[in-house]
Design a protein around this motif. Structure first.
Motif, short mmCIF file in Angstrom:
data_model
loop_
_atom_site.label_atom_id
_atom_site.label_comp_id
_atom_site.label_asym_id
_atom_site.label_seq_id
_atom_site.Cartn_x
_atom_site.Cartn_y
_atom_site.Cartn_z
N VAL A 81 -75.42 -16.67 13.21
CA VAL A 81 -74.76 -17.68 14.05
C VAL A 81 -74.02 -18.67 13.16
O VAL A 81 -72.85 -18.99 13.41
N GLN A 82 -74.68 -19.15 12.11
CA GLN A 82 -74.05 -20.08 11.19
C GLN A 82 -72.80 -19.47 10.56
O GLN A 82 -71.76 -20.12 10.42
N GLU A 83 -72.89 -18.18 10.20
CA GLU A 83 -71.76 -17.51 9.56
C GLU A 83 -70.59 -17.37 10.53
O GLU A 83 -69.43 -17.59 10.15
N ILE A 84 -70.87 -17.01 11.77
CA ILE A 84 -69.80 -16.86 12.76
C ILE A 84 -69.08 -18.19 12.99
O ILE A 84 -67.84 -18.25 13.02
N PHE A 85 -69.84 -19.28 13.11
CA PHE A 85 -69.21 -20.58 13.31
C PHE A 85 -68.41 -21.01 12.08
O PHE A 85 -67.35 -21.63 12.20
N ARG A 86 -68.89 -20.67 10.89
CA ARG A 86 -68.12 -20.97 9.68
C ARG A 86 -66.79 -20.23 9.67
O ARG A 86 -65.74 -20.79 9.34
N ILE A 87 -66.83 -18.97 10.09
CA ILE A 87 -65.61 -18.16 10.12
C ILE A 87 -64.64 -18.68 11.18
O ILE A 87 -63.43 -18.71 10.96
N VAL A 88 -65.17 -19.11 12.32
CA VAL A 88 -64.31 -19.69 13.35
C VAL A 88 -63.56 -20.90 12.79
O VAL A 88 -62.35 -21.08 13.02
N GLN A 89 -64.25 -21.74 12.05
CA GLN A 89 -63.60 -22.90 11.42
C GLN A 89 -62.55 -22.45 10.40
O GLN A 89 -61.47 -23.05 10.32
N GLU A 90 -62.86 -21.42 9.63
CA GLU A 90 -61.91 -20.92 8.64
C GLU A 90 -60.65 -20.39 9.30
O GLU A 90 -59.52 -20.64 8.84
N ILE A 91 -60.82 -19.66 10.39
CA ILE A 91 -59.67 -19.16 11.14
C ILE A 91 -58.84 -20.32 11.68
O ILE A 91 -57.61 -20.33 11.60
N ASN A 92 -59.52 -21.33 12.21
CA ASN A 92 -58.82 -22.49 12.76
C ASN A 92 -58.03 -23.23 11.69
O ASN A 92 -56.95 -23.77 11.97
N ARG A 93 -58.52 -23.25 10.45
CA ARG A 93 -57.81 -23.96 9.38
C ARG A 93 -56.46 -23.33 9.06
O ARG A 93 -55.61 -23.97 8.43
N THR A 94 -56.22 -22.10 9.51
CA THR A 94 -54.90 -21.49 9.33
C THR A 94 -53.90 -22.01 10.37
O THR A 94 -52.71 -21.66 10.32
N GLY A 95 -54.37 -22.83 11.32
CA GLY A 95 -53.50 -23.37 12.35
C GLY A 95 -53.66 -22.72 13.71
O GLY A 95 -53.01 -23.11 14.68
N LEU A 96 -54.55 -21.73 13.80
CA LEU A 96 -54.74 -21.02 15.06
C LEU A 96 -55.53 -21.88 16.06
O LEU A 96 -56.58 -22.44 15.72
N THR A 97 -55.03 -21.99 17.27
CA THR A 97 -55.69 -22.73 18.34
C THR A 97 -56.80 -21.86 18.92
O THR A 97 -56.60 -20.67 19.17
N ILE A 98 -57.97 -22.46 19.16
CA ILE A 98 -59.14 -21.69 19.61
C ILE A 98 -59.77 -22.37 20.82
O ILE A 98 -59.98 -23.59 20.81
N LEU A 99 -60.05 -21.58 21.85
CA LEU A 99 -60.90 -22.01 22.97
C LEU A 99 -62.22 -21.29 22.82
O LEU A 99 -62.29 -20.07 22.91
N LEU A 100 -63.27 -22.07 22.57
CA LEU A 100 -64.59 -21.53 22.26
C LEU A 100 -65.52 -21.77 23.44
O LEU A 100 -65.86 -22.91 23.76
N VAL A 101 -65.94 -20.68 24.09
CA VAL A 101 -66.90 -20.76 25.19
C VAL A 101 -68.28 -20.46 24.62
O VAL A 101 -68.47 -19.43 23.95
#
Length: 245
Positions: free
Chosen positions: A181-201
């Protein structure tokens, strides 16, 4: 009364008065959401609150009874799911939905099925493999042989291969061990840092609000709170209802 965050960010996706029903049951009851470009927005709430239903409507997989979905000023409300993907809004479904009889590499290639830019597809594949090295190591193996966490990584990687501008993530931490779980959330943040907009449910309210710039709390099909992620984390109502006081 819902608190709102003052922001100068640019809205990229807006949901207005969205209502979705299953037969006579109204699962989503006229909600409004705004995603600002380059931000993570969390949509949180208990199981059965209507979170996944809202995502399915945004993706075109469920037709709303009323309301409007605007992406970069384009009306998506009546578009088919594949047209919505082509426009730049891509969902990672709850439960991962990887194609288990195909290889990892084949799953990722299918993510880029709407694209013709072969050079950029190759660059994006390299990026996905850098995010998820385990997928590169096992790229010729069957997706069905991956663990639950690895399948979640593959599902996210496949969505990224479509080159989205908005990524919809439906319960990415569901069923995973705490370290994953921690790894997935870290990766979500890394993806977001590229400028990608994310809607997280997410049902994991604490983790979702920790990484989100903005959050919405959904209860029985209605938005009951909207604020910055940090403010919602410290909101007494959220603490009592979702974070154990």
């Amino acid at each position: 009364m819902m608190a709102t965050e003052t922001t100068s960010a640019t809205p990229i996706l807006q949901v207005k008065d969205l209502a979705v029903s299953y037969g006579h049951i109204e699962a989503v009851k006229g909600i409004d959401l705004t995603l600002n470009e380059g931000e993570i927005t969390a949509l949180v709430g208990a199981n059965g609150a209507g979170k996944s239903t809202a995502l399915l409507a945004i993706s075109g997989l469920l037709k709303p009874q009323r309301g409007q979905i605007l992406f970069d000023r384009q009306d998506l409300t009546s578009l088919s799911p594949h047209k919505i993907v082509q426009s730049g809004v891509v969902q990672v479904a709850e439960g991962r939905a990887t194609l288990t009889t195909l290889s990892i590499a084949e799953n990722l290639a299918l993510g880029a099925y709407t694209r013709k830019d072969k050079t950029n597809i190759a660059k994006d594949l390299d990026w996905v493999y850098s995010l998820f090295p385990v997928l590169q190591r096992r790229k010729d193996g069957l997706a069905g042989n991956l663990s639950g966490g690895e399948q979640q990584m593959l599902a996210i990687g496949r969505a990224l291969m479509a080159k989205p501008r908005v990524l919809l993530l439906d319960e990415p931490s569901m069923g995973l061990a705490p370290l994953l779980v921690q790894e997935i959330f870290r990766i979500v943040q890394e993806i977001n840092r590229t400028g990608l907009t994310i809607l997280l449910v997410e049902q994991n309210v604490r983790q979702a609000l920790r990484i989100a710039q903005r959050g919405y709390v959904l209860e029985t099909g209605k938005i009951v709170l909207a604020d910055s992620g940090s403010n919602l984390l410290n909101n007494p109502k959220v603490l009592e209802a979702y974070l154990g006081g």
